[in-house]
Design a protein around this motif. Structure first.
Motif, PDB file in Angstrom:
ATOM      1  N   SER A  54       7.234 -12.375  11.029  1.00 17.23           N
ATOM      2  CA  SER A  54       6.140 -11.652  11.678  1.00 17.23           C
ATOM      3  C   SER A  54       5.263 -12.661  12.412  1.00 17.23           C
ATOM      4  O   SER A  54       5.139 -13.812  11.979  1.00 17.23           O
ATOM      5  N   LEU A  55       4.657 -12.203  13.486  1.00 13.87           N
ATOM      6  CA  LEU A  55       3.925 -13.116  14.360  1.00 13.87           C
ATOM      7  C   LEU A  55       2.580 -12.515  14.745  1.00 13.87           C
ATOM      8  O   LEU A  55       2.488 -11.333  15.073  1.00 13.87           O
ATOM      9  N   LYS A  56       1.528 -13.339  14.657  1.00 18.37           N
ATOM     10  CA  LYS A  56       0.215 -12.915  15.129  1.00 18.37           C
ATOM     11  C   LYS A  56      -0.601 -14.149  15.470  1.00 18.37           C
ATOM     12  O   LYS A  56      -0.210 -15.282  15.151  1.00 18.37           O
ATOM     13  N   THR A  57      -1.741 -13.948  16.121  1.00 20.30           N
ATOM     14  CA  THR A  57      -2.658 -15.054  16.402  1.00 20.30           C
ATOM     15  C   THR A  57      -4.033 -14.709  15.858  1.00 20.30           C
ATOM     16  O   THR A  57      -4.465 -13.552  15.888  1.00 20.30           O
ATOM     17  N   ILE A  58      -4.702 -15.717  15.316  1.00 19.09           N
ATOM     18  CA  ILE A  58      -6.073 -15.585  14.811  1.00 19.09           C
ATOM     19  C   ILE A  58      -6.885 -16.723  15.420  1.00 19.09           C
ATOM     20  O   ILE A  58      -6.591 -17.898  15.170  1.00 19.09           O
ATOM     21  N   ASP A  59      -7.868 -16.389  16.238  1.00 19.50           N
ATOM     22  CA  ASP A  59      -8.712 -17.410  16.877  1.00 19.50           C
ATOM     23  C   ASP A  59      -7.870 -18.457  17.607  1.00 19.50           C
ATOM     24  O   ASP A  59      -8.102 -19.659  17.500  1.00 19.50           O
ATOM     25  N   ASP A  60      -6.861 -17.976  18.328  1.00 18.90           N
ATOM     26  CA  ASP A  60      -5.972 -18.841  19.119  1.00 18.90           C
ATOM     27  C   ASP A  60      -5.143 -19.778  18.233  1.00 18.90           C
ATOM     28  O   ASP A  60      -4.697 -20.831  18.673  1.00 18.90           O
TER      29      ASP A  60
END
Length: 593
Positions: free
Chosen positions: A210-216
């Motif tokens: 799974s893939l996501k971004t948090i604060d770049d």
């Protein structure tokens, strides 16, 4: 002896509906002798275990007469392996009465009491009560110490803290066909009941990751897929999508089933630029002649990771926990051993060593034994590794490890940006100092003078040094934007690239374009660089930023422009003044034709 018989008796009560199979006890005896012989010959941890092999042989030989079904045969061999209190020793099969391999909570022994110290926070959905630091009082209404005493092993010392902790968590894992109800005393002395089977886990994600971004910051979560070779190409896609992030977090807290070194090396290879050692193997080598008579000799080798694909060079954090298993543990020590990642979390599953498959002569299933020990490059045996950035779980309600990982990357980026700002501002001084002397040299000595040629040669020499420093920054950190290093340091990148060779200008132009789109660099930086590239390729420029010396006119003249009539519209989009004003301010000749 009574504990083992009790286990079988209970099994019959619970499974009276099952068919009693024809049992060949002599074959079971042969397989018992075989598995104990293989353990004696190949199990690398045998001497480390507080257990007597003769006791196991005698005790279990005497229990064969009680076995009445195929299911009891499976349990019989499970219990043999359980004597070694090692989660890496498993059968290749199980039955309804088998113990699970793990539970969604973990307990340690503190002051001889079982205390819940970890929960599978990244997987649990519905635990509304904070049970961290709760003491386990009862299991299915029975005193927990008595349940430990009744656990179906006979030859290990249940008072040994390591054995007791292992058995405690095996009890929490529970049998597949039995309930798991706990009576707990919370830190505030409140007594509560907890049904482990009512704990809802997140549905198994069908995607390998799974893939996501948090604060770049990119977060890649491995969904218990380290045993699937397709994960490597999926990981490649994820990395390629996250190349412009500030850093990457690799979440290994759901890798409970382990995996293979092919996948691990494939993942780690994306983060290094040269061959790097990541783990050491140690095993007992036997002689080819008289192997049972001649002594075993220790042998070791170091496994390396080879770079592959485009290298991600920004900060990396690896999240681990009690449900990071086997190859997940190898990845963690590998990233740290290569000095390519910060490890954050708690102890891992502590699956000991490198396992190989073995088979029985008569049973249609096999088992795993650890035949080699695995070590961190720093010499720490893998199962005893504790994350450098240890995060003690204190609550059910927030992801403390993930938050710590984000903080580490942000701190690294801030520290890096401070260093980059100083480096870029220094490069800017080096780039501009001698150039600022040129007007005075020209005025005093002229363009054809030896003095002018000397100063220019020094500028070219300095450009080479400054450019090499800048290229390293660009390759490792990208076109660093204003929000990270400020306008002056950001401008230093453009100034230095303007004075680099054509190939380098073309190589880094896409980085500047992207930076401008994001608002991290000035639009006119892009106009100047694009025009200079076109001029050096003997093509007409777009924005009219470049001028060349005209020997006849003895002045600088604006280099030819493509679509000169509309040039001011294009200049305005990138924040440039009209070309007529630009030419007048700089004393350039501008031919509107």
């Amino acid at each position: 002896m009574k504990y083992f018989i009790l286990g079988f008796t209970t099994l019959f009560v619970l499974n009276c509906y099952s068919q009693v199979d024809a049992i060949n006890r002599e074959e079971i005896r042969e397989d018992l002798d075989e598995i104990l012989s293989e353990i004696e010959q190949h199990y690398i941890y045998l001497k480390d275990k507080d257990v007597n092999l003769d006791c196991i042989r005698d005790y279990f030989s005497n229990q064969i007469k009680h076995i009445k079904s195929e299911e009891e045969t499976v349990l019989f061999f499970e219990y043999v392996l359980d004597e070694f209190y090692d989660n890496h020793l498993t059968l290749h099969t199980n039955r309804n009465s088998s113990y699970r391999l793990f539970a969604p909570i973990y307990a340690t022994i503190k002051n001889e009491k079982p205390i819940i110290t970890n929960i599978w926070q990244s997987q649990i959905e519905n635990l509304t009560q904070n049970i961290i630091r709760a003491e386990i009082l009862k299991f299915n209404g029975k005193d927990f110490q008595q349940v430990i005493n009744n656990f179906p092993t006979h030859c290990n010392d249940k008072k040994n803290p390591e054995v007791k902790e292992w058995i405690t968590n095996k009890i929490l894992a529970g049998r597949y066909n039995e309930p798991r109800n706990l009576t707990l005393r919370l830190p505030n002395n409140k007594i509560i009941e907890l049904d482990i089977d009512a704990i809802k886990l997140k549905k198994e994600d069908t995607h390998l990751l799974s893939l996501k971004t948090i604060d770049d910051i990119g977060v890649i979560r491995i969904n218990n897929s380290l045993g699937n070779g397709d994960l490597v190409k999926e990981f490649d896609k994820a990395i390629d999508n996250l190349f412009e992030t500030k850093g990457i977090i690799i979440d290994l807290r759901n890798t409970v089933n382990g995996g293979g070194t092919y996948i691990a090396r494939g993942i780690m290879g994306r983060f290094i630029t040269g061959d790097q050692p990541y783990q050491k193997h140690v095993f007992d080598e036997k002689s080819y002649n008289n192997p049972t008579q001649n002594p075993k000799i220790k042998r070791s080798w170091v496994e390396y990771v080879i770079p592959r694909g485009k290298t991600y060079k920004k900060p990396v954090v690896v999240l681990v926990g009690r449900w990071t298993g086997s190859m997940g543990e190898g990845l963690a020590i590998g990233f740290e051993g290569m000095e390519r990642g910060e490890i954050v979390g708690t102890e891992m599953r502590r699956l000991a060593g490198e396992v190989f498959d073995f088979g029985f002569k008569h049973q249609n299933y096999g088992y795993k034994l650890s035949t080699a020990k695995l070590y961190h490059i720093n010499g720490t045996i893998r199962e005893e590794y504790i994350p450098t950035n240890y995060v003690k779980q204190t609550t059910t309600f927030k992801d403390e490890a993930l938050n710590k990982g984000i903080d580490i990357i942000k701190n690294k980026v801030n520290k890096t940006d401070s260093i980059l700002k100083k480096e870029l501002e220094s490069i800017k001084v080096e780039d501009q100092t001698l150039r600022l002397l040129l007007p005075n040299v020209i005025e005093k000595f002229g363009r054809e003078s030896e003095e002018y040629k000397y100063v220019w040669s020094q500028i070219q020499s300095q450009d080479s040094i400054s450019s090499n420093k800048l290229f390293e920054i660009l390759d490792n950190h990208g076109w660093v934007g204003k929000s990270r290093v400020g306008s002056s340091a950001n401008q230093a990148i453009w100034l230095t690239i303007q004075h680099s060779d054509l190939k380098k200008q073309e190589k880094y132009l896409p980085l500047l374009r992207e930076s401008v789109v994001k608002g991290e660099s000035e639009g006119w930086h892009l106009a100047f660089l694009e025009d200079r590239i076109l001029m050096r390729k003997k093509q007409k420029q777009i924005y009219g930023t470049q001028a060349v010396w005209d020997n006849e006119l003895k002045k600088n003249k604006i280099y030819p422009i493509k679509d000169a009539k509309n040039v001011n519209q294009k200049r305005k989009k990138l924040g440039l003044d009209p070309i007529e004003d630009y030419a007048k301010i700089n004393g350039y000749i501008f031919d509107k034709k």
